[in-house]
Design a protein around this motif. Sequence first.
Motif, PDB file in Angstrom:
ATOM      1  N   ASP A 188       0.833  -1.203   0.000  1.00 22.64           N
ATOM      2  CA  ASP A 188       0.000   0.000   0.000  1.00 22.64           C
ATOM      3  C   ASP A 188       0.870   1.256   0.000  1.00 22.64           C
ATOM      4  O   ASP A 188       0.603   2.219  -0.731  1.00 22.64           O
ATOM      5  CB  ASP A 188      -0.912   0.025   1.237  1.00 22.64           C
ATOM      6  CG  ASP A 188      -1.986  -1.053   1.174  1.00 22.64           C
ATOM      7  OD1 ASP A 188      -2.678  -1.127   0.154  1.00 22.64           O
ATOM      8  OD2 ASP A 188      -2.124  -1.802   2.137  1.00 22.64           O
ATOM      9  N   GLN A 189       1.890   1.243   0.825  1.00 22.99           N
ATOM     10  CA  GLN A 189       2.774   2.413   0.913  1.00 22.99           C
ATOM     11  C   GLN A 189       3.568   2.614  -0.371  1.00 22.99           C
ATOM     12  O   GLN A 189       3.770   3.753  -0.817  1.00 22.99           O
ATOM     13  CB  GLN A 189       3.713   2.260   2.116  1.00 22.99           C
ATOM     14  CG  GLN A 189       3.008   2.348   3.462  1.00 22.99           C
ATOM     15  CD  GLN A 189       3.932   2.046   4.615  1.00 22.99           C
ATOM     16  OE1 GLN A 189       4.717   1.094   4.578  1.00 22.99           O
ATOM     17  NE2 GLN A 189       3.862   2.861   5.665  1.00 22.99           N
ATOM     18  N   VAL A 190       3.997   1.527  -0.982  1.00 21.99           N
ATOM     19  CA  VAL A 190       4.739   1.640  -2.244  1.00 21.99           C
ATOM     20  C   VAL A 190       3.848   2.236  -3.326  1.00 21.99           C
ATOM     21  O   VAL A 190       4.283   3.087  -4.109  1.00 21.99           O
ATOM     22  CB  VAL A 190       5.287   0.265  -2.678  1.00 21.99           C
ATOM     23  CG1 VAL A 190       5.930   0.360  -4.051  1.00 21.99           C
ATOM     24  CG2 VAL A 190       6.299  -0.254  -1.670  1.00 21.99           C
ATOM     25  N   LEU A 191       2.591   1.814  -3.376  1.00 25.50           N
ATOM     26  CA  LEU A 191       1.664   2.366  -4.364  1.00 25.50           C
ATOM     27  C   LEU A 191       1.488   3.875  -4.169  1.00 25.50           C
ATOM     28  O   LEU A 191       1.369   4.628  -5.137  1.00 25.50           O
ATOM     29  CB  LEU A 191       0.309   1.662  -4.250  1.00 25.50           C
ATOM     30  CG  LEU A 191       0.228   0.268  -4.893  1.00 25.50           C
ATOM     31  CD1 LEU A 191      -1.022  -0.468  -4.428  1.00 25.50           C
ATOM     32  CD2 LEU A 191       0.236   0.366  -6.414  1.00 25.50           C
ATOM     33  N   LYS A 192       1.494   4.316  -2.918  1.00 23.45           N
ATOM     34  CA  LYS A 192       1.361   5.753  -2.651  1.00 23.45           C
ATOM     35  C   LYS A 192       2.616   6.502  -3.102  1.00 23.45           C
ATOM     36  O   LYS A 192       2.522   7.602  -3.673  1.00 23.45           O
ATOM     37  CB  LYS A 192       1.118   5.978  -1.158  1.00 23.45           C
ATOM     38  CG  LYS A 192      -0.239   5.473  -0.685  1.00 23.45           C
ATOM     39  CD  LYS A 192      -0.364   5.543   0.827  1.00 23.45           C
ATOM     40  CE  LYS A 192      -1.685   4.943   1.289  1.00 23.45           C
ATOM     41  NZ  LYS A 192      -1.789   4.915   2.764  1.00 23.45           N
ATOM     42  N   LEU A 193       3.774   5.914  -2.876  1.00 21.04           N
ATOM     43  CA  LEU A 193       5.011   6.553  -3.337  1.00 21.04           C
ATOM     44  C   LEU A 193       5.047   6.627  -4.864  1.00 21.04           C
ATOM     45  O   LEU A 193       5.478   7.640  -5.440  1.00 21.04           O
ATOM     46  CB  LEU A 193       6.223   5.778  -2.811  1.00 21.04           C
ATOM     47  CG  LEU A 193       6.580   6.003  -1.337  1.00 21.04           C
ATOM     48  CD1 LEU A 193       7.605   4.986  -0.877  1.00 21.04           C
ATOM     49  CD2 LEU A 193       7.114   7.420  -1.130  1.00 21.04           C
ATOM     50  N   VAL A 194       4.597   5.568  -5.510  1.00 19.43           N
ATOM     51  CA  VAL A 194       4.546   5.568  -6.975  1.00 19.43           C
ATOM     52  C   VAL A 194       3.607   6.675  -7.463  1.00 19.43           C
ATOM     53  O   VAL A 194       3.920   7.404  -8.408  1.00 19.43           O
ATOM     54  CB  VAL A 194       4.092   4.191  -7.511  1.00 19.43           C
ATOM     55  CG1 VAL A 194       3.828   4.260  -9.012  1.00 19.43           C
ATOM     56  CG2 VAL A 194       5.142   3.127  -7.208  1.00 19.43           C
ATOM     57  N   ALA A 195       2.455   6.811  -6.795  1.00 21.00           N
ATOM     58  CA  ALA A 195       1.497   7.859  -7.176  1.00 21.00           C
ATOM     59  C   ALA A 195       2.123   9.241  -7.011  1.00 21.00           C
ATOM     60  O   ALA A 195       1.912  10.134  -7.846  1.00 21.00           O
ATOM     61  CB  ALA A 195       0.235   7.741  -6.330  1.00 21.00           C
ATOM     62  N   TYR A 196       2.910   9.429  -5.951  1.00 19.93           N
ATOM     63  CA  TYR A 196       3.550  10.729  -5.734  1.00 19.93           C
ATOM     64  C   TYR A 196       4.588  11.020  -6.828  1.00 19.93           C
ATOM     65  O   TYR A 196       4.636  12.124  -7.384  1.00 19.93           O
ATOM     66  CB  TYR A 196       4.219  10.761  -4.363  1.00 19.93           C
ATOM     67  CG  TYR A 196       5.098  11.973  -4.151  1.00 19.93           C
ATOM     68  CD1 TYR A 196       4.568  13.261  -4.193  1.00 19.93           C
ATOM     69  CD2 TYR A 196       6.476  11.836  -3.934  1.00 19.93           C
ATOM     70  CE1 TYR A 196       5.372  14.380  -4.016  1.00 19.93           C
ATOM     71  CE2 TYR A 196       7.284  12.947  -3.751  1.00 19.93           C
ATOM     72  CZ  TYR A 196       6.726  14.213  -3.797  1.00 19.93           C
ATOM     73  OH  TYR A 196       7.528  15.317  -3.627  1.00 19.93           O
ATOM     74  N   ILE A 197       5.395  10.029  -7.165  1.00 20.08           N
ATOM     75  CA  ILE A 197       6.419  10.237  -8.201  1.00 20.08           C
ATOM     76  C   ILE A 197       5.765  10.480  -9.562  1.00 20.08           C
ATOM     77  O   ILE A 197       6.244  11.291 -10.356  1.00 20.08           O
ATOM     78  CB  ILE A 197       7.379   9.031  -8.226  1.00 20.08           C
ATOM     79  CG1 ILE A 197       8.162   8.962  -6.906  1.00 20.08           C
ATOM     80  CG2 ILE A 197       8.336   9.116  -9.406  1.00 20.08           C
ATOM     81  CD1 ILE A 197       8.986   7.721  -6.711  1.00 20.08           C
ATOM     82  N   LYS A 198       4.639   9.806  -9.828  1.00 17.75           N
ATOM     83  CA  LYS A 198       3.901  10.076 -11.063  1.00 17.75           C
ATOM     84  C   LYS A 198       3.379  11.516 -11.083  1.00 17.75           C
ATOM     85  O   LYS A 198       3.387  12.174 -12.126  1.00 17.75           O
ATOM     86  CB  LYS A 198       2.725   9.094 -11.182  1.00 17.75           C
ATOM     87  CG  LYS A 198       3.158   7.673 -11.490  1.00 17.75           C
ATOM     88  CD  LYS A 198       2.017   6.687 -11.366  1.00 17.75           C
ATOM     89  CE  LYS A 198       1.019   6.825 -12.486  1.00 17.75           C
ATOM     90  NZ  LYS A 198       0.013   5.735 -12.436  1.00 17.75           N
ATOM     91  N   SER A 199       2.942  12.004  -9.906  1.00 13.51           N
ATOM     92  CA  SER A 199       2.436  13.382  -9.846  1.00 13.51           C
ATOM     93  C   SER A 199       3.541  14.389 -10.118  1.00 13.51           C
ATOM     94  O   SER A 199       3.296  15.476 -10.634  1.00 13.51           O
ATOM     95  CB  SER A 199       1.802  13.650  -8.478  1.00 13.51           C
ATOM     96  OG  SER A 199       2.779  13.759  -7.450  1.00 13.51           O
ATOM     97  N   LEU A 200       4.791  14.047  -9.785  1.00 17.49           N
ATOM     98  CA  LEU A 200       5.921  14.948 -10.065  1.00 17.49           C
ATOM     99  C   LEU A 200       6.113  15.115 -11.566  1.00 17.49           C
ATOM    100  O   LEU A 200       6.479  16.192 -12.041  1.00 17.49           O
ATOM    101  CB  LEU A 200       7.197  14.410  -9.431  1.00 17.49           C
ATOM    102  CG  LEU A 200       7.249  14.370  -7.901  1.00 17.49           C
ATOM    103  CD1 LEU A 200       8.574  13.797  -7.435  1.00 17.49           C
ATOM    104  CD2 LEU A 200       7.044  15.769  -7.313  1.00 17.49           C
ATOM    105  N   ALA A 201       5.851  14.039 -12.309  1.00 13.44           N
ATOM    106  CA  ALA A 201       5.967  14.116 -13.773  1.00 13.44           C
ATOM    107  C   ALA A 201       4.886  15.025 -14.333  1.00 13.44           C
ATOM    108  O   ALA A 201       5.113  15.795 -15.277  1.00 13.44           O
ATOM    109  CB  ALA A 201       5.865  12.725 -14.375  1.00 13.44           C
ATOM    110  N   THR A 202       3.685  14.961 -13.753  1.00 16.55           N
ATOM    111  CA  THR A 202       2.590  15.817 -14.206  1.00 16.55           C
ATOM    112  C   THR A 202       2.881  17.277 -13.927  1.00 16.55           C
ATOM    113  O   THR A 202       2.671  18.167 -14.757  1.00 16.55           O
ATOM    114  CB  THR A 202       1.280  15.412 -13.500  1.00 16.55           C
ATOM    115  OG1 THR A 202       1.036  14.022 -13.726  1.00 16.55           O
ATOM    116  CG2 THR A 202       0.106  16.213 -14.037  1.00 16.55           C
TER     117      THR A 202
END
Length: 314
Positions: A295-309
């Motif tokens: 669950d925590q890894v998925l949240k980190l992935v979502a945050y890094i994806k948001s940095l690209a946006t």
Amino acid sequence: MSGLLEFWPPEASSYGRHVDLVLASMSVLTLALSAPVFVLIVAFAVKYHRGKAADRKHPANRNVWLEVSWAVVPFVLTFLLYIWATQLFSGLYRPPADTLDIAVVGKQWMWKFQHPTGQREIDELHVPIGRPVRLTMTSEDVIHSLFIPALRMKRDVLPGRYVIMWFEADTPGTYRLACAEFCGTDHSRMTGRFIAQSPTDYAQWLEQAGSNQTLAVEGEKLFRQFGCSGCHGPAATVHAPSLAGLYGRHVPLESGEVVLADDQYIRDSILLPQSQIAAGYPHIMPTFQNVLSEDQVLKLVAYIKSLATEEGRR
């Protein structure tokens, strides 16, 4: 929601109706090609069971076109069916760009879903109709398999790997979901509900479910909590790759390979940092395996994806 045993589950998507049509067509074609053979076997067995004298002085007349046709026609029909089914299957691996992304974690013995705006569900999945939905799925323990009969879709969910399943529901209703892979003693209880709603009802459900933070915001907190910002933040003095604009970019590796920075690459970089080392950077990234949950890894992935946006908006 229908009962546990369904001879023909209801359809909740156009894809499901196409699958049913392919199945029906294959059944009809199989019957049309095989029934004459068995009918003639029975007919000849009855007609000639006592035997019959045959004149073998001259060879039997042959109809070449008839012999060719009963080989070519079935081949063409089955090949067309194969093309149709292959196109339908390959579409499962080409999600559109404007999907609603939902994170899924399977574990003994439950399904955990988290919406991009932070709402969480256990053994229930609410989705809007008329909008493509992409599930990014992984497992915390053993192999599971998410099965939604109304969509005619099933996908194995593997530990240590992200798998994608996308769909577009078009019929509101409450349907069954289950695990279709034996995963332990309580496998039969790993079931739940798939709830397709109108966009208005789905928006109301999101509001009622409530969430203070999106996945990306929760991921940013974890990013700081576990010290990731000390190396990857804009003010970091450590020689580490910048994560701004990383997602979706091609990354050259120390081995000479070039990989795409997708969800799987980011996950592996967090949990298995020595497996794919970016070219030009030292081997100093620690592993967070057995430290972070899926669950925590998925949240980190979502945050890094948001940095690209965010980088793309600048």
